[in-house]
Design a protein around this motif. Structure first.
Motif, mmCIF file in Angstrom:
data_model
loop_
_atom_site.group_PDB
_atom_site.id
_atom_site.type_symbol
_atom_site.label_atom_id
_atom_site.label_comp_id
_atom_site.label_asym_id
_atom_site.label_seq_id
_atom_site.Cartn_x
_atom_site.Cartn_y
_atom_site.Cartn_z
ATOM 1 N N MET A 91 0.826 -1.202 0.000
ATOM 2 C CA MET A 91 0.000 0.000 0.000
ATOM 3 C C MET A 91 0.861 1.253 0.000
ATOM 4 O O MET A 91 0.544 2.224 -0.670
ATOM 5 N N ALA A 96 -9.397 -4.012 -8.999
ATOM 6 C CA ALA A 96 -10.290 -4.937 -8.303
ATOM 7 C C ALA A 96 -9.729 -6.359 -8.356
ATOM 8 O O ALA A 96 -10.125 -7.219 -7.587
ATOM 9 N N LEU A 97 -8.804 -6.594 -9.282
ATOM 10 C CA LEU A 97 -8.200 -7.920 -9.406
ATOM 11 C C LEU A 97 -6.882 -8.009 -8.646
ATOM 12 O O LEU A 97 -6.172 -8.989 -8.746
ATOM 13 N N SER A 98 -6.548 -6.945 -7.902
ATOM 14 C CA SER A 98 -5.334 -6.966 -7.095
ATOM 15 C C SER A 98 -5.741 -7.003 -5.627
ATOM 16 O O SER A 98 -6.889 -6.714 -5.295
ATOM 17 N N PRO A 99 -4.814 -7.353 -4.752
ATOM 18 C CA PRO A 99 -5.193 -7.416 -3.329
ATOM 19 C C PRO A 99 -5.516 -6.054 -2.700
ATOM 20 O O PRO A 99 -5.943 -6.011 -1.560
ATOM 21 N N LEU A 100 -5.338 -4.954 -3.428
ATOM 22 C CA LEU A 100 -5.671 -3.636 -2.869
ATOM 23 C C LEU A 100 -7.190 -3.504 -2.797
ATOM 24 O O LEU A 100 -7.867 -3.502 -3.815
ATOM 25 N N ARG A 101 -7.724 -3.374 -1.566
ATOM 26 C CA ARG A 101 -9.176 -3.276 -1.414
ATOM 27 C C ARG A 101 -9.649 -1.876 -1.809
ATOM 28 O O ARG A 101 -8.900 -0.919 -1.653
ATOM 29 N N ILE A 133 -8.197 -13.608 -4.934
ATOM 30 C CA ILE A 133 -7.539 -12.371 -5.376
ATOM 31 C C ILE A 133 -6.611 -11.856 -4.279
ATOM 32 O O ILE A 133 -5.468 -11.494 -4.528
ATOM 33 N N ARG A 134 -7.115 -11.847 -3.044
ATOM 34 C CA ARG A 134 -6.309 -11.342 -1.940
ATOM 35 C C ARG A 134 -5.037 -12.161 -1.737
ATOM 36 O O ARG A 134 -4.006 -11.642 -1.347
ATOM 37 N N LEU A 178 1.965 -5.124 -3.950
ATOM 38 C CA LEU A 178 0.678 -5.338 -3.276
ATOM 39 C C LEU A 178 0.426 -6.821 -2.999
ATOM 40 O O LEU A 178 -0.462 -7.172 -2.237
ATOM 41 N N GLN A 179 1.198 -7.691 -3.665
ATOM 42 C CA GLN A 179 0.936 -9.130 -3.586
ATOM 43 C C GLN A 179 1.589 -9.769 -2.359
ATOM 44 O O GLN A 179 2.710 -9.417 -2.009
#
Lengths: 241, 305
Positions: A1, A86-91, B76-77, B106-107
């Motif tokens: 982040m 939306a397809l990445s872990p960033l909410r 996804i998370r 981010l991963q």
């Protein structure tokens, strides 16, 4: 982040829009208005150059909030980047948080630059602790507009969002007494001005200049606006994100 | 990359309508770990809507979606699923390297950047601005973004649409390498040849439903339909329908068009029986026709049964 925040700040610093709207405009207005109009001290004894320095710094801060939060969100939604995110872990919530933090961080150079101009060009003299206290006071004053930016960003699409942000920006700034002090307004406009978030956000810093503590009865009005903007932002965000 | 034992994808009774249009009309699909599956269908068959729902970008009207044994959000998370979308611009004002590195940060368990760059062949593009890329180059960056999490499942919506022939070839070579490591791959396409050369299994979609689902060789036989056109004075539709291999016959005066999944047999019999047929032409039927023929034939079989 943190990496995403860094990229956002870097991107904004590189963009001509940020430099022009957020930094160059308020700084130029400040110098123009203080050098051309040689106004005397305000009723409460504050130097006009200091008063207007704070007004323009807040004007720049609000600009950073509205454009780097609102218009950017709208643009990234329209162009499909938020789908990719939306397809990445960033909410989505973190994404909004990053935008607000970006806005706040981008306002610091504007505040710094205008203060520097006040100190070097206009001989604004303040105790050191007042200089220091002004930075957070201005950043905090800009935050409600970041919330408003989120609401705009999740309501309108790219160009419309930009137009709405600019319209809101100018009307609030002008009527809130950032361009010229509300005390020179006709009475009816001055009373409207006093219930606007821009005026009350300015009061946080204007009061510091006068040697008072920033929080006053009027701060409740700012808090109410902030709550309303946040509620609006949450609602729009839930509907669209 | 650690592999999950649950099926990679499970779709049950998936439905989605836009107004009056039923884009997806009851799709069931299970894809096992390590499979390479092509979602084949003409435009408007429901491929993109199905993939969007699978990826959690659109909620289904009804139906169930499981990815790697859990919810897609969870996958996804954890970076277990990567996707290449058909549309959408990249974030402007950044270089390709900055963007890939940021998305990788981010991963939780990223693929090493060197590997991502190698798979997506981004070597020469790293310093370029994301808003100054061609369609094919943008697509390679999207591919890289799908890989940063070192996904176990790769979902791609018409991944080669913006690529030229050379780019396509190296793209599919990269996909083969990724599949060889045990990854599951689901991609949509409207090119039978692409499905044919890459996938082990083809799922044929038509009008929002699964029209056929099976090993590539089997589906190719039905999907690779031909149309045979010729001129035959006094042609009779019903009589022509009796020819072996004729799936559908159209007659306009002397002009005859026959759709066939086995054009060799059809041609032999036709030329034998109709000595005065001339101007014979054989062409590959558009995929839409093939799907239509397939569904039509199935309906006929159902009526006969």
């Amino acid at each position: 982040m943190i990496a995403y925040l860094r990229l956002e700040v870097l991107r904004s610093l590189r963009s001509g829009g940020y430099l022009a709207y957020t930094i160059a405009f308020p700084a130029t207005f400040y110098l123009l208005f203080t050098l051309i109009m040689q106004a005397g001290p305000m009723a409460n004894g504050t130097q006009y150059e200091a008063y207007f320095m704070v007004s323009m710094a807040l004007y720049g801060t609000i600009g950073a909030g509205l454009t780097s939060v609102g218009s950017r969100i709208a643009l990234e939604r329209t162009k499909g980047w938020t789908r990719q995110l939306a397809l990445s872990p960033l909410r989505p919530r973190a994404y909004v948080g990053v935008k607000v933090a970006t806005g706040a961080m981008l306002s610091v150079p504007v505040i710094g630059l205008i203060m520097l101009a006040g100190w070097l060009v206009n001989d604004v003299s303040l105790p050191w602790y007042t200089w220091l206290a002004l930075v957070p006071a201005l950043v905090v004053g800009g935050l409600p507009f970041a919330a408003l930016g989120i609401a705009i960003g999740y309501t309108f699409r790219d160009e419309v969002a930009q137009m709405v942000s600019l319209a809101v920006y100018f009307v609030f700034s002008m009527a809130g007494g950032l361009w010229m002090p509300a005390m020179v307004f006709p009475d009816w406009l001055e009373s409207i001005s006093h219930v606007l978030p821009t005026y009350q956000a300015g009061e946080l810093s204007w009061r510091l200049l006068a040697g008072d503590q920033p929080v006053s009865a009027g701060t409740a009005i700012l808090a109410a606006w902030t709550a309303a903007f946040v509620a609006l932002a949450v609602w729009r965000y839930r509907r669209t994100a | 990359m650690t592999l999950t034992t649950a099926p990679a994808i499970e779709l049950r009774g998936l439905r989605k309508s836009f107004g009056q249009v039923r884009a997806v009309d009851g799709i069931d699909l299970t894809v096992g770990g390590g499979e390479v599956v092509a979602l084949l269908g003409p435009n408007g068959a429901g491929k993109t809507t199905t993939l969007d729902m699978l990826l959690g970008l659109q909620p289904p009207d009804s139906g169930e979606i499981k990815v790697l044994g859990g919810s897609v959000q969870d996958a996804i998370r954890r970076g277990k699923i990567g996707a290449v979308l058909q549309e959408g611009e990249l974030l402007p004002g950044t270089t390709v390297r900055e963007l890939i590195a940021t998305m990788s940060a981010l991963q939780p368990d990223p693929m090493p950047l060197d590997e991502v760059i190698e798979h997506a062949e981004l070597g020469g593009l790293l310093q370029r601005k994301t808003d100054k890329l061609s369609g094919g180059e943008t697509q390679r960056v999207r591919f890289a973004l799908a890989l940063v999490g070192d996904p176990e499942l790769l979902v791609m919506d018409e991944p080669t649409a913006a690529m030229d022939v050379t780019a396509r070839r190296s793209f599919w070579a990269a996909i083969r390498n990724l599949a060889a490591a045990g990854r599951t791959i689901l991609f949509s396409t409207h090119y039978l040849e692409e499905a044919d050369t890459i996938a082990d299994r083809i799922v044929l979609l038509a009008a929002g439903r699964v029209a056929a689902d099976g090993p590539t060789t089997e589906i190719r036989a039905v999907a690779a339909a031909r149309v045979v056109r010729f001129t035959l004075p006094g042609a009779d539709r019903d009589e022509l329908m009796l020819l072996p291999g004729a799936d559908g016959v159209e007659v306009h005066g002397a002009a005859v068009t026959i759709r066939s999944a086995d054009s060799d047999t059809l041609l032999r019999a036709m030329l034998e029986r109709y000595r005065d047929a001339r101007d014979v032409e054989v062409a590959t039927a558009p995929l839409a026709d093939a799907v239509f023929a397939l569904t039509e034939r199935r309906e006929r079989d159902e009526v006969a049964a």
